[in-house]
Motif scaffolding. Structure first.
Motif, PDB file in Angstrom:
ATOM      1  N   LEU A  77      -5.102  32.554  32.517  1.00 39.93           N
ATOM      2  CA  LEU A  77      -6.414  32.868  33.082  1.00 39.93           C
ATOM      3  C   LEU A  77      -6.268  33.083  34.579  1.00 39.93           C
ATOM      4  O   LEU A  77      -5.316  32.637  35.219  1.00 39.93           O
ATOM      5  N   ASP A  78      -7.258  33.799  35.140  1.00 41.01           N
ATOM      6  CA  ASP A  78      -7.235  34.158  36.552  1.00 41.01           C
ATOM      7  C   ASP A  78      -8.210  33.336  37.388  1.00 41.01           C
ATOM      8  O   ASP A  78      -8.038  33.237  38.607  1.00 41.01           O
ATOM      9  N   LEU A  79      -9.218  32.778  36.752  1.00 41.88           N
ATOM     10  CA  LEU A  79     -10.268  32.091  37.486  1.00 41.88           C
ATOM     11  C   LEU A  79     -10.806  30.927  36.673  1.00 41.88           C
ATOM     12  O   LEU A  79     -11.054  31.058  35.471  1.00 41.88           O
ATOM     13  N   LEU A  80     -10.982  29.794  37.331  1.00 45.22           N
ATOM     14  CA  LEU A  80     -11.564  28.611  36.704  1.00 45.22           C
ATOM     15  C   LEU A  80     -12.665  28.075  37.602  1.00 45.22           C
ATOM     16  O   LEU A  80     -12.419  27.743  38.764  1.00 45.22           O
ATOM     17  N   VAL A  81     -13.894  27.989  37.081  1.00 44.35           N
ATOM     18  CA  VAL A  81     -15.015  27.409  37.811  1.00 44.35           C
ATOM     19  C   VAL A  81     -15.397  26.111  37.117  1.00 44.35           C
ATOM     20  O   VAL A  81     -15.857  26.121  35.974  1.00 44.35           O
ATOM     21  N   THR A 124      -0.684  34.237  38.764  1.00 44.99           N
ATOM     22  CA  THR A 124      -0.471  34.459  40.192  1.00 44.99           C
ATOM     23  C   THR A 124      -1.760  34.970  40.836  1.00 44.99           C
ATOM     24  O   THR A 124      -2.453  35.824  40.270  1.00 44.99           O
ATOM     25  N   ASN A 125      -2.077  34.430  42.007  1.00 39.46           N
ATOM     26  CA  ASN A 125      -3.302  34.750  42.761  1.00 39.46           C
ATOM     27  C   ASN A 125      -4.564  34.214  42.091  1.00 39.46           C
ATOM     28  O   ASN A 125      -5.677  34.665  42.405  1.00 39.46           O
ATOM     29  N   GLY A 126      -4.406  33.246  41.189  1.00 37.70           N
ATOM     30  CA  GLY A 126      -5.559  32.660  40.523  1.00 37.70           C
ATOM     31  C   GLY A 126      -6.423  31.867  41.490  1.00 37.70           C
ATOM     32  O   GLY A 126      -5.986  31.463  42.575  1.00 37.70           O
ATOM     33  N   ARG A 127      -7.657  31.647  41.073  1.00 38.15           N
ATOM     34  CA  ARG A 127      -8.610  30.936  41.918  1.00 38.15           C
ATOM     35  C   ARG A 127      -9.299  29.833  41.122  1.00 38.15           C
ATOM     36  O   ARG A 127      -9.599  30.004  39.938  1.00 38.15           O
ATOM     37  N   VAL A 128      -9.551  28.718  41.813  1.00 35.61           N
ATOM     38  CA  VAL A 128     -10.255  27.587  41.222  1.00 35.61           C
ATOM     39  C   VAL A 128     -11.416  27.226  42.136  1.00 35.61           C
ATOM     40  O   VAL A 128     -11.248  27.119  43.356  1.00 35.61           O
ATOM     41  N   GLN A 208       6.951  25.776  43.532  1.00 36.57           N
ATOM     42  CA  GLN A 208       7.939  26.848  43.511  1.00 36.57           C
ATOM     43  C   GLN A 208       8.283  27.204  42.071  1.00 36.57           C
ATOM     44  O   GLN A 208       8.589  26.305  41.287  1.00 36.57           O
ATOM     45  N   PRO A 209       8.235  28.467  41.681  1.00 35.07           N
ATOM     46  CA  PRO A 209       7.776  29.593  42.502  1.00 35.07           C
ATOM     47  C   PRO A 209       6.284  29.495  42.797  1.00 35.07           C
ATOM     48  O   PRO A 209       5.528  28.969  41.972  1.00 35.07           O
ATOM     49  N   ASN A 210       5.888  29.998  43.953  1.00 34.71           N
ATOM     50  CA  ASN A 210       4.513  29.847  44.403  1.00 34.71           C
ATOM     51  C   ASN A 210       3.627  30.930  43.799  1.00 34.71           C
ATOM     52  O   ASN A 210       3.918  32.124  43.913  1.00 34.71           O
ATOM     53  N   ARG A 211       2.535  30.485  43.135  1.00 39.29           N
ATOM     54  CA  ARG A 211       1.616  31.432  42.477  1.00 39.29           C
ATOM     55  C   ARG A 211       0.465  31.882  43.387  1.00 39.29           C
ATOM     56  O   ARG A 211      -0.380  32.665  42.961  1.00 39.29           O
ATOM     57  N   ASN A 212       0.435  31.379  44.609  1.00 35.99           N
ATOM     58  CA  ASN A 212      -0.627  31.736  45.551  1.00 35.99           C
ATOM     59  C   ASN A 212      -2.003  31.399  44.982  1.00 35.99           C
ATOM     60  O   ASN A 212      -2.937  32.205  45.015  1.00 35.99           O
ATOM     61  N   ILE A 213      -2.133  30.187  44.459  1.00 37.92           N
ATOM     62  CA  ILE A 213      -3.397  29.727  43.882  1.00 37.92           C
ATOM     63  C   ILE A 213      -4.289  29.168  44.988  1.00 37.92           C
ATOM     64  O   ILE A 213      -3.827  28.460  45.881  1.00 37.92           O
ATOM     65  N   SER A 250     -13.363  35.566  48.469  1.00 35.08           N
ATOM     66  CA  SER A 250     -12.829  34.710  49.531  1.00 35.08           C
ATOM     67  C   SER A 250     -11.308  34.647  49.520  1.00 35.08           C
ATOM     68  O   SER A 250     -10.663  34.753  48.481  1.00 35.08           O
ATOM     69  N   ASN A 251     -10.744  34.435  50.713  1.00 37.54           N
ATOM     70  CA  ASN A 251      -9.318  34.154  50.852  1.00 37.54           C
ATOM     71  C   ASN A 251      -9.087  32.719  51.318  1.00 37.54           C
ATOM     72  O   ASN A 251      -8.004  32.375  51.782  1.00 37.54           O
ATOM     73  N   LEU A 252     -10.117  31.895  51.198  1.00 33.69           N
ATOM     74  CA  LEU A 252     -10.037  30.513  51.643  1.00 33.69           C
ATOM     75  C   LEU A 252      -9.160  29.691  50.698  1.00 33.69           C
ATOM     76  O   LEU A 252      -9.055  29.987  49.512  1.00 33.69           O
ATOM     77  N   LYS A 253      -8.604  28.631  51.260  1.00 32.61           N
ATOM     78  CA  LYS A 253      -7.797  27.713  50.461  1.00 32.61           C
ATOM     79  C   LYS A 253      -8.068  26.276  50.902  1.00 32.61           C
ATOM     80  O   LYS A 253      -7.969  25.952  52.088  1.00 32.61           O
ATOM     81  N   GLY A 254      -8.416  25.428  49.935  1.00 33.95           N
ATOM     82  CA  GLY A 254      -8.571  24.003  50.213  1.00 33.95           C
ATOM     83  C   GLY A 254      -9.762  23.654  51.076  1.00 33.95           C
ATOM     84  O   GLY A 254      -9.761  22.611  51.729  1.00 33.95           O
ATOM     85  N   LYS A 255     -10.797  24.491  51.069  1.00 28.40           N
ATOM     86  CA  LYS A 255     -11.946  24.277  51.948  1.00 28.40           C
ATOM     87  C   LYS A 255     -13.157  23.729  51.193  1.00 28.40           C
ATOM     88  O   LYS A 255     -13.232  23.776  49.963  1.00 28.40           O
ATOM     89  N   TYR A 256     -14.094  23.217  51.982  1.00 33.47           N
ATOM     90  CA  TYR A 256     -15.378  22.708  51.489  1.00 33.47           C
ATOM     91  C   TYR A 256     -16.422  23.667  52.030  1.00 33.47           C
ATOM     92  O   TYR A 256     -16.589  23.810  53.244  1.00 33.47           O
ATOM     93  N   VAL A 257     -17.114  24.360  51.141  1.00 38.92           N
ATOM     94  CA  VAL A 257     -17.966  25.491  51.520  1.00 38.92           C
ATOM     95  C   VAL A 257     -19.425  25.202  51.211  1.00 38.92           C
ATOM     96  O   VAL A 257     -19.758  24.677  50.142  1.00 38.92           O
ATOM     97  N   TRP A 258     -20.289  25.567  52.132  1.00 34.72           N
ATOM     98  CA  TRP A 258     -21.724  25.347  52.009  1.00 34.72           C
ATOM     99  C   TRP A 258     -22.371  26.464  51.207  1.00 34.72           C
ATOM    100  O   TRP A 258     -21.759  27.494  50.950  1.00 34.72           O
TER     101      TRP A 258
END
Length: 272
Positions: A77-81, A124-128, A208-213, A250-258
């Protein structure tokens, strides 16, 4: 004739937005199969094509079935909410200890259970996106000592789990305020989700290898839903904007967003 009830919930608007903009298959999951399928049917009436799968994040076999289904049918999968959560009403009759145990079991450990199962399937390039809350800002924890533990740069998932377990223990012994937790089991559960997000991103950055999640947590705002007893001023579509931003743009990583999609300092002295 009976009418199937459609839950007025944030996930409905998130799935709707993903169906509009995401180039791929979109699943809506729900613990209650009848209500989940009713929501999918409603979205199909609007011209969208979401898919449904039963998922109870508190039940390991249910999570395992969903994982194997995704792996077998799609390979990944590419995206998990992660949006599933519970909140007790102000007039709840359960003891605070019971409320704490159930809330942490679902909101924190349930979310972690899904992540543990599905993270290996992320491409690779997945988002959570972990749906947190304004109550999930670190400043909601009164104790300076506890805040230091949550914000420790070397905090592990194992030690975060122990913090969550200690809160439940303290709540059952009616020591939660004395120990500096405050008086909101929902708030502690969401602080846990926000802290978990930071740890998860750190782990992904080192793999490693880095999936850029990317993993981010989000406060969707005070939304007019069944969970808020329809007291929130935001529509579910307005509440879905920031989760959709993190999901798609978004290209954010590890952030807390309002809820207005701007980054908030989770470690700050106060929330906006």
């Amino acid at each position: 004739m009976t009418t199937k009830k459609i839950a007025v919930a944030l996930e409905y608007a998130i799935v709707k937005g993903l169906c509009e903009k995401f180039e791929g298959l979109v699943y809506l999951t729900a613990r209650n199969e009848e209500r989940g399928k009713a929501s999918v049917a409603k979205l199909k009436e609007l011209g969208f094509s979401p898919l449904f799968h039963q998922l109870d994040i508190k039940d390991q076999p249910s999570v395992d079935r969903f994982k194997e289904y995704i792996k077998t049918q799609h390979g990944g999968l590419d995206l998990l909410v992660n949006n599933a959560a519970i909140a007790y009403k102000m007039d709840a009759t359960e003891s605070f200890g019971e409320q704490a145990e159930n809330t942490i079991a679902v909101n924190y450990f349930g979310t972690l259970r899904v992540c543990n199962a599905l993270f290996p399937l992320l491409r690779t390039n997945g988002r959570v996106v972990n749906v947190s809350s304004s109550a999930g800002h670190l400043s909601r924890i009164p104790s300076v000592d506890l805040r230091a533990k949550f914000s420790d740069a070397n905090l592990t998932v194992e030690n975060l789990n122990k913090l969550m377990e200690k809160f439940v223990k303290d709540a059952k012994e009616n020591k939660h305020q004395q120990e500096g937790w405050g008086n909101s089991s929902y708030g502690v559960s969401k602080v846990g989700v926000s802290a978990l997000t930071v740890i998860q991103q750190r782990i992904f950055d080192k793999e490693q290898p880095n999936r850029n999640i990317s993993v981010n947590s989000v406060h969707p705002g005070y939304v007019d839903t069944d969970m808020t007893s329809h007291k929130g001023p935001l529509t579910i579509e307005e509440g879905a904007r920031a989760p959709l931003y993190l999901s798609l743009d978004s290209n954010l990583k590890g952030k807390y967003v309002w809820f207005d999609s701007h980054v908030v300092d989770w470690y700050g002295a106060s929330a906006p």
